[in-house]
Design a protein around this motif. Structure first.
Motif, PDB file in Angstrom:
ATOM      1  N   LYS A  13       0.841  -1.206   0.000  1.00 22.36           N
ATOM      2  CA  LYS A  13       0.000   0.000   0.000  1.00 22.36           C
ATOM      3  C   LYS A  13       0.866   1.242   0.000  1.00 22.36           C
ATOM      4  N   PHE A  14       0.449   2.223  -0.790  1.00 18.05           N
ATOM      5  CA  PHE A  14       1.071   3.550  -0.745  1.00 18.05           C
ATOM      6  C   PHE A  14      -0.005   4.493  -0.236  1.00 18.05           C
ATOM      7  N   GLY A  15       0.049   4.830   1.043  1.00 18.91           N
ATOM      8  CA  GLY A  15      -1.035   5.633   1.610  1.00 18.91           C
ATOM      9  C   GLY A  15      -2.347   4.896   1.416  1.00 18.91           C
ATOM     10  N   GLY A  16      -3.310   5.516   0.753  1.00 15.23           N
ATOM     11  CA  GLY A  16      -4.607   4.890   0.541  1.00 15.23           C
ATOM     12  C   GLY A  16      -4.673   3.978  -0.674  1.00 15.23           C
ATOM     13  N   VAL A  17      -3.596   3.975  -1.493  1.00 13.74           N
ATOM     14  CA  VAL A  17      -3.627   3.184  -2.728  1.00 13.74           C
ATOM     15  C   VAL A  17      -3.078   1.777  -2.486  1.00 13.74           C
ATOM     16  N   THR A  18      -3.874   0.765  -2.825  1.00 14.27           N
ATOM     17  CA  THR A  18      -3.366  -0.608  -2.763  1.00 14.27           C
ATOM     18  C   THR A  18      -2.723  -0.920  -4.111  1.00 14.27           C
ATOM     19  N   ALA A  19      -1.394  -0.912  -4.134  1.00 11.47           N
ATOM     20  CA  ALA A  19      -0.672  -1.122  -5.397  1.00 11.47           C
ATOM     21  C   ALA A  19      -0.621  -2.601  -5.754  1.00 11.47           C
ATOM     22  N   LEU A  20      -0.515  -3.471  -4.737  1.00 12.12           N
ATOM     23  CA  LEU A  20      -0.545  -4.915  -4.959  1.00 12.12           C
ATOM     24  C   LEU A  20      -1.439  -5.535  -3.902  1.00 12.12           C
ATOM     25  N   GLY A  37       1.264  -6.028 -18.177  1.00 12.87           N
ATOM     26  CA  GLY A  37       0.014  -5.499 -17.647  1.00 12.87           C
ATOM     27  C   GLY A  37      -0.074  -4.019 -17.911  1.00 12.87           C
ATOM     28  N   PRO A  38      -1.286  -3.463 -17.849  1.00 15.43           N
ATOM     29  CA  PRO A  38      -1.476  -2.045 -18.154  1.00 15.43           C
ATOM     30  C   PRO A  38      -0.712  -1.120 -17.197  1.00 15.43           C
ATOM     31  N   ASN A  39      -0.610   0.141 -17.539  1.00 10.45           N
ATOM     32  CA  ASN A  39       0.017   1.141 -16.666  1.00 10.45           C
ATOM     33  C   ASN A  39      -0.630   1.106 -15.292  1.00 10.45           C
ATOM     34  N   GLY A  40       0.218   1.167 -14.264  1.00 13.98           N
ATOM     35  CA  GLY A  40      -0.308   1.202 -12.899  1.00 13.98           C
ATOM     36  C   GLY A  40      -0.728  -0.156 -12.359  1.00 13.98           C
ATOM     37  N   ALA A  41      -0.443  -1.234 -13.106  1.00 12.37           N
ATOM     38  CA  ALA A  41      -0.851  -2.584 -12.696  1.00 12.37           C
ATOM     39  C   ALA A  41      -0.115  -3.052 -11.440  1.00 12.37           C
ATOM     40  N   GLY A  42       1.082  -2.481 -11.205  1.00 16.02           N
ATOM     41  CA  GLY A  42       1.865  -2.877 -10.027  1.00 16.02           C
ATOM     42  C   GLY A  42       3.139  -3.635 -10.380  1.00 16.02           C
ATOM     43  N   LYS A  43       3.519  -3.619 -11.652  1.00 17.84           N
ATOM     44  CA  LYS A  43       4.682  -4.392 -12.101  1.00 17.84           C
ATOM     45  C   LYS A  43       5.977  -3.916 -11.443  1.00 17.84           C
ATOM     46  N   THR A  44       6.226  -2.607 -11.529  1.00 19.35           N
ATOM     47  CA  THR A  44       7.445  -2.062 -10.924  1.00 19.35           C
ATOM     48  C   THR A  44       7.420  -2.272  -9.415  1.00 19.35           C
ATOM     49  N   THR A  45       6.257  -2.079  -8.820  1.00 22.94           N
ATOM     50  CA  THR A  45       6.131  -2.267  -7.370  1.00 22.94           C
ATOM     51  C   THR A  45       6.483  -3.705  -6.979  1.00 22.94           C
ATOM     52  N   LEU A  46       6.086  -4.663  -7.801  1.00 21.92           N
ATOM     53  CA  LEU A  46       6.397  -6.063  -7.494  1.00 21.92           C
ATOM     54  C   LEU A  46       7.906  -6.313  -7.552  1.00 21.92           C
ATOM     55  N   HIS A  85      16.477  -0.245 -14.045  1.00 23.44           N
ATOM     56  CA  HIS A  85      15.365   0.645 -13.745  1.00 23.44           C
ATOM     57  C   HIS A  85      14.653   1.164 -14.975  1.00 23.44           C
ATOM     58  N   GLN A  86      13.354   1.417 -14.771  1.00 19.57           N
ATOM     59  CA  GLN A  86      12.493   1.978 -15.812  1.00 19.57           C
ATOM     60  C   GLN A  86      13.100   3.303 -16.312  1.00 19.57           C
ATOM     61  N   ILE A  87      13.540   4.134 -15.365  1.00 17.98           N
ATOM     62  CA  ILE A  87      14.266   5.359 -15.706  1.00 17.98           C
ATOM     63  C   ILE A  87      15.750   5.057 -15.478  1.00 17.98           C
ATOM     64  N   ASP A 172      13.380  -3.672 -15.821  1.00 12.59           N
ATOM     65  CA  ASP A 172      12.154  -2.864 -15.846  1.00 12.59           C
ATOM     66  C   ASP A 172      12.125  -2.021 -17.116  1.00 12.59           C
ATOM     67  N   GLU A 173      11.336  -2.443 -18.067  1.00 10.11           N
ATOM     68  CA  GLU A 173      11.159  -1.760 -19.357  1.00 10.11           C
ATOM     69  C   GLU A 173      12.468  -1.423 -20.075  1.00 10.11           C
ATOM     70  N   PRO A 174      13.271  -2.449 -20.356  1.00  6.34           N
ATOM     71  CA  PRO A 174      14.541  -2.179 -21.048  1.00  6.34           C
ATOM     72  C   PRO A 174      14.358  -1.586 -22.443  1.00  6.34           C
ATOM     73  N   GLU A 204       7.791  -5.314 -19.537  1.00  6.21           N
ATOM     74  CA  GLU A 204       7.893  -4.657 -20.836  1.00  6.21           C
ATOM     75  C   GLU A 204       6.506  -4.436 -21.442  1.00  6.21           C
ATOM     76  N   HIS A 205       6.329  -3.249 -22.036  1.00  9.28           N
ATOM     77  CA  HIS A 205       5.064  -2.936 -22.714  1.00  9.28           C
ATOM     78  C   HIS A 205       5.094  -3.290 -24.199  1.00  9.28           C
ATOM     79  N   ASN A 206       6.292  -3.483 -24.743  1.00  6.63           N
ATOM     80  CA  ASN A 206       6.420  -3.777 -26.171  1.00  6.63           C
ATOM     81  C   ASN A 206       6.035  -5.244 -26.409  1.00  6.63           C
TER      82      ASN A 206
HETATM   83  N1  LIG Z   1       6.055   5.637  -4.553  1.00  3.78           N
HETATM   84  C1  LIG Z   1       4.750   5.612  -4.770  1.00  3.78           C
HETATM   85  N2  LIG Z   1       3.893   6.373  -4.047  1.00  3.78           N
HETATM   86  C2  LIG Z   1       2.551   6.342  -4.248  1.00  3.78           C
HETATM   87  N3  LIG Z   1       1.945   5.553  -5.149  1.00  3.78           N
HETATM   88  C3  LIG Z   1       2.734   4.772  -5.901  1.00  3.78           C
HETATM   89  C4  LIG Z   1       4.164   4.751  -5.766  1.00  3.78           C
HETATM   90  N4  LIG Z   1       4.673   3.872  -6.658  1.00  3.78           N
HETATM   91  C5  LIG Z   1       3.615   3.364  -7.323  1.00  3.78           C
HETATM   92  N5  LIG Z   1       2.438   3.899  -6.879  1.00  3.78           N
HETATM   93  C6  LIG Z   1       1.096   3.541  -7.340  1.00  3.78           C
HETATM   94  O1  LIG Z   1       0.990   2.121  -7.264  1.00  3.78           O
HETATM   95  C7  LIG Z   1       0.316   1.610  -8.407  1.00  3.78           C
HETATM   96  C8  LIG Z   1       1.223   0.648  -9.140  1.00  3.78           C
HETATM   97  O2  LIG Z   1       2.306   1.373  -9.728  1.00  3.78           O
HETATM   98  P1  LIG Z   1       3.525   0.698 -10.492  1.00  3.78           P
HETATM   99  O3  LIG Z   1       4.488   1.773 -10.767  1.00  3.78           O
HETATM  100  O4  LIG Z   1       3.995  -0.483  -9.749  1.00  3.78           O
HETATM  101  O5  LIG Z   1       2.813   0.234 -11.842  1.00  3.78           O
HETATM  102  P2  LIG Z   1       3.444  -0.337 -13.181  1.00  3.78           P
HETATM  103  O6  LIG Z   1       2.681  -1.573 -13.503  1.00  3.78           O
HETATM  104  O7  LIG Z   1       4.905  -0.442 -13.066  1.00  3.78           O
HETATM  105  O8  LIG Z   1       3.036   0.792 -14.236  1.00  3.78           O
HETATM  106  P3  LIG Z   1       3.839   1.348 -15.539  1.00  3.78           P
HETATM  107  O9  LIG Z   1       3.562   0.334 -16.612  1.00  3.78           O
HETATM  108  O10 LIG Z   1       3.137   2.641 -15.832  1.00  3.78           O
HETATM  109  O11 LIG Z   1       5.266   1.500 -15.190  1.00  3.78           O
HETATM  110  C9  LIG Z   1      -0.118   2.824  -9.218  1.00  3.78           C
HETATM  111  O12 LIG Z   1      -1.429   3.168  -8.828  1.00  3.78           O
HETATM  112  C10 LIG Z   1       0.865   3.885  -8.797  1.00  3.78           C
HETATM  113  O13 LIG Z   1       0.318   5.154  -8.951  1.00  3.78           O
END
Ligand SMILES: Nc1ncnc2c1ncn2[C@@H]1O[C@H](COP(=O)(O)OP(=O)(O)OP(=O)(O)O)[C@@H](O)[C@H]1O
Ligand SMILES: [Mg+2]
Length: 247
Positions: A13-20, A37-46, A85-87, A172-174, A204-206
């Motif tokens: 969780k990031f504050g109120g957002v459940t990322a995974l 998975g789509p943007n914001g799916a939680g891939k980087t977080t995982l 890293h993605q960036i 992460d997104e090479p 990867e999104h490609n």
């Molecule tokens: N440091 C953070 N603080 C707050 N919210 C975050 C943070 N990192 C990610 N999130 C939120 O967690 C969710 C998952 O984000 P994440 O970056 O893991 O997605 P992703 O699948 O990698 O997306 P993308 O394909 O756009 O890179 C999103 O709703 C994102 O806004």
């Protein structure tokens, strides 16, 4: 194939957002797994949870037979995890070669300052050259990183990760930001690293490159597991198609 990595019950969780939300993932030794998975799916977080950069609410993480859930990031790197890293974020004050030699030294001494001291040492430099050759940027070895095109920086990220001689390479997104020709070339290079025996998890999104080079897919959507399995089979599933079409 034997399992090398397993994550279970991962909730972040990031504050109120459940990322995974109770996500699980396994990786077989030697396989090329793409995490999609789509943007914001939680891939980087995982991936960040696997390396310890993100602290989960809950997670059971196993590398080979060891529970790594309680370990610090540098300890997990030492045990065999490496993440690009993605960036891209190389050390811009160093040359290409120094960046990779630094990573090779980090593997050896495991601390930042001593590994800075090893920058000029021949063994690390020799090793670094090998990794630059592997990703095909050794002609840039003495260039300053701050002036390099993105395609070279992306390869440098991979070389730096390889230099710690990981058991698993997490990417992460090479291919992000590269044109289709450059993306194809970098995907070939990553595939070659895989053929040489490296276990790879790639976000990867490609999708055309993903489908071309992956052994298996794992799909996340909105913080949850959506599907995993053989690439063509996974892409046929209606819920995977719906997630990608946003409907
Ligand atoms: N440091 C953070 N603080 C707050 N919210 C975050 C943070 N990192 C990610 N999130 C939120 O967690 C969710 C998952 O984000 P994440 O970056 O893991 O997605 P992703 O699948 O990698 O997306 P993308 O394909 O756009 O890179 C999103 O709703 C994102 O806004
Ligand atoms: Mg991401």
């Amino acid at each position: 194939m034997s399992e090398i990595l397993r994550a279970e019950s991962v909730t972040v969780k990031f504050g109120g957002v459940t990322a995974l939300d109770n996500v699980s993932l396994f990786v077989a030794k030697g396989e090329f797994l793409s995490l999609i998975g789509p943007n914001g799916a939680g891939k980087t977080t995982l991936l960040n949870t696997l390396t310890g950069v993100v602290k989960p609410v809950s997670a059971v993480l196993k590398l080979e037979d060891q529970n790594i859930s309680g370990l610090q990031t540098h300890e997990r790197i030492r045990k065999g995890l490496a993440l690009t890293h993605q960036i891209v974020r190389p050390f811009t004050s160093m040359t290409v070669l120094e960046n990779v030699a630094f990573a090779a030294g980090f593997k050896k001494v495991r601390k930042i300052w001593p590994s800075l001291m090893t920058l000029d040492r021949a063994p690390e430099k020799e090793k670094a050259v090998r990794f630059l050759e592997m990703v095909d940027i050794e002609s840039y070895r003495d260039h300053e990183v701050s002036k390099l095109p993105l395609g070279v920086l992306k390869r440098l990220e991979v070389a730096r990760a390889l230099a710690v001689e990981p058991k698993i390479l997490l990417l992460d997104e090479p291919l992000a930001g590269l044109n289709s020709q450059e993306a194809g070339k970098l995907a070939d290079m990553v595939k070659e690293v895989s053929r040489q025996g490296m276990t790879i998890v790639m976000i990867e999104h490609n999708l055309s490159e993903v489908l071309r080079i992956s052994d298996r897919l794992h799909v996340l959507d909105n913080g949850r597991n959506l599907a995993h399995g053989e690439p063509a089979e996974v892409m046929k599933q209606p819920r995977v198609r719906a997630a990608y079409l946003g409907g």
